[in-house]
Design an enzyme around this catalytic site. Sequence first.
Site, PDB file in Angstrom:
ATOM      1  N   HIS A 162       9.802  11.457 -67.531  1.00 14.78           N
ATOM      2  CA  HIS A 162      10.504  10.824 -68.982  1.00 14.78           C
ATOM      3  C   HIS A 162      10.819  11.833 -69.780  1.00 14.78           C
ATOM      4  CE1 HIS A 162       6.543   8.703 -69.595  1.00 14.78           C
ATOM      5  NE2 HIS A 162       7.048   9.421 -70.923  1.00 14.78           N
ATOM      6  N   ASP A 192       7.348   8.985 -61.731  1.00 17.92           N
ATOM      7  CA  ASP A 192       7.309   9.621 -62.496  1.00 17.92           C
ATOM      8  C   ASP A 192       6.608  11.013 -62.785  1.00 17.92           C
ATOM      9  OD1 ASP A 192       8.131  10.049 -65.933  1.00 17.92           O
ATOM     10  OD2 ASP A 192       6.646   8.250 -66.507  1.00 17.92           O
ATOM     11  N   SER A 265       2.513  11.661 -73.093  1.00 16.58           N
ATOM     12  CA  SER A 265       2.627  11.494 -72.052  1.00 16.58           C
ATOM     13  C   SER A 265       2.593  12.402 -71.299  1.00 16.58           C
ATOM     14  CB  SER A 265       3.916  10.814 -72.329  1.00 16.58           C
ATOM     15  OG  SER A 265       4.353  10.612 -71.030  1.00 16.58           O
TER      16      SER A 265
END
Length: 528
Positions: A162, A192, A265
């Site tokens: 993402h 992911d 992230s």
Amino acid sequence: MTDRPDLSTLPSYKAPKRSLFSARKLALMASVVAGLGAATYGFSPSHNPADLFTTPAHAQVNNEVKKVQQPVGFADIVERVKPSVISVKVNIREKVAKDDSNNNDDSPFQPGSPMERFFRRFGGPDGLPPGLRGGPRGGGVVTGQGSGFFISADGFAVTNNHVVDGADKVEVTTDDGKTYSAKVIGTDPRTDLALIKVEGGSNFQFAKLSETKPRIGDWVLAVGNPFGLGGTVTAGIVSASGRDIGNGPYDDFIQIDAPVNKGNSGGPAFDVSGEVMGVNTAIYSPSGGSVGIAFSIPAQTVKSVVAQLKDKGAVSRGWIGVQIQPVTSDIADSLGMKKAEGALVAEPQANGPAAKAGIESGDVITAVNGEPVKDARELARTIGGLAPGNAVKLNVLHKGQDKTVNLTLGQLPNNLEAKADTDKSDKGNSSRGTDVPKLGLTVAPANSVAGAGKDGVVVTEVDPKSAAAERGFKEGDVILEVAGKSVGTAGEVRDAITAARNDSKNSVLMRVKSGGSSRFVAVPLAKG
């Protein structure tokens, strides 16, 4: 200088017994003397009173003890691993609808749902998911930001899908402030994860993926490089494993209590050996900020996914072609199982490997290649971790009997979303139906209701206070089987329920079709 007399020749001397008053008087005098000594010496925080009576040798020992007792920090580990962590900056050219500022295409959950509100990504432009950051209306280029880490000296690096999804341009900033261009080698939305390759370098410091599974209570260091401002480090412990946060069928997250920062992230979670135990991907965030609960993709998953991305730019997974659901305690009781374990086959897909091998609705898959299957999620992860074309052996509970099924795995299709049945039951053309006592259901033959199909009985009414209502039954549902037997009338439903009650079952298992999918529901049986 006068010589001292030889006292050894003197007769022994016995001290007289002192009274209690004398002993107290001596103790008081000693304390006064000690107080005067302390006042004269002038103790400060840098002078320990015990030092007055310590020899140099004793002082050296005390200093060594102090060194040992100092808290052990993570500075040495951080110094060693931080250069492998990078900042990942992306440019995304996207079209933003006029009134779509609240849309969150990055989120795996429905907009506005509780899961979407509580579980937030912490990558994306300005540390926020695309739908939460705003952006140029009517289209334009937006900037995204996340973290990652090198896994090889030649510039291969791991980050989140993402973070780089839809990126037109990717730039990487290393810990020493140097910036490099990078390209996306491959992505895997289901886990992911993404693999990128930095161009223009061949001697990058990289991190090693751990070979061991972390234990609950182990130390963990979350390291990131958000916004290219330099590395950040937070510490905590592993608080849980095998977490399912509703992201997909392959959820198997490590939960850590380190307060992971936004923009981290795709960054690594290190163990105390300096090896990567997981890739940080989501935080639990009721308020939008970090509350000290984060989720990481395990190193073992990262290894298998990255290997395929590096080899062919995509991930292919094994597939047996079944719709599965968990085995609850009620379902286990209905099937005569001692433990609520395994994966219940709600429906095998037509022409899939399982259907061709003879697996039927109501079967429970209990093991794969001899390894027990705990639940439906574990079956999905196990099969998905095998390559298409592999031969597998499944242990199956079929109508109360154990059997072994051998099949060859197919390849998981890209789109497995079941289409909802658009046909609506025409209640106006059906009779009111026949009551099924003590379940709170009214049913009619499906072939008598337009749009309900030809098999089973259709639910025409549900008592809102009944056990069936509590189990999610609604008008229009079609009951296909009761206690393993196909039903077509209300009488057949009653007979199957009576048989289950006579067998001392506490609940009866029904296969129910709702929309375009089937599921099993265990409905408690009323006594008497």
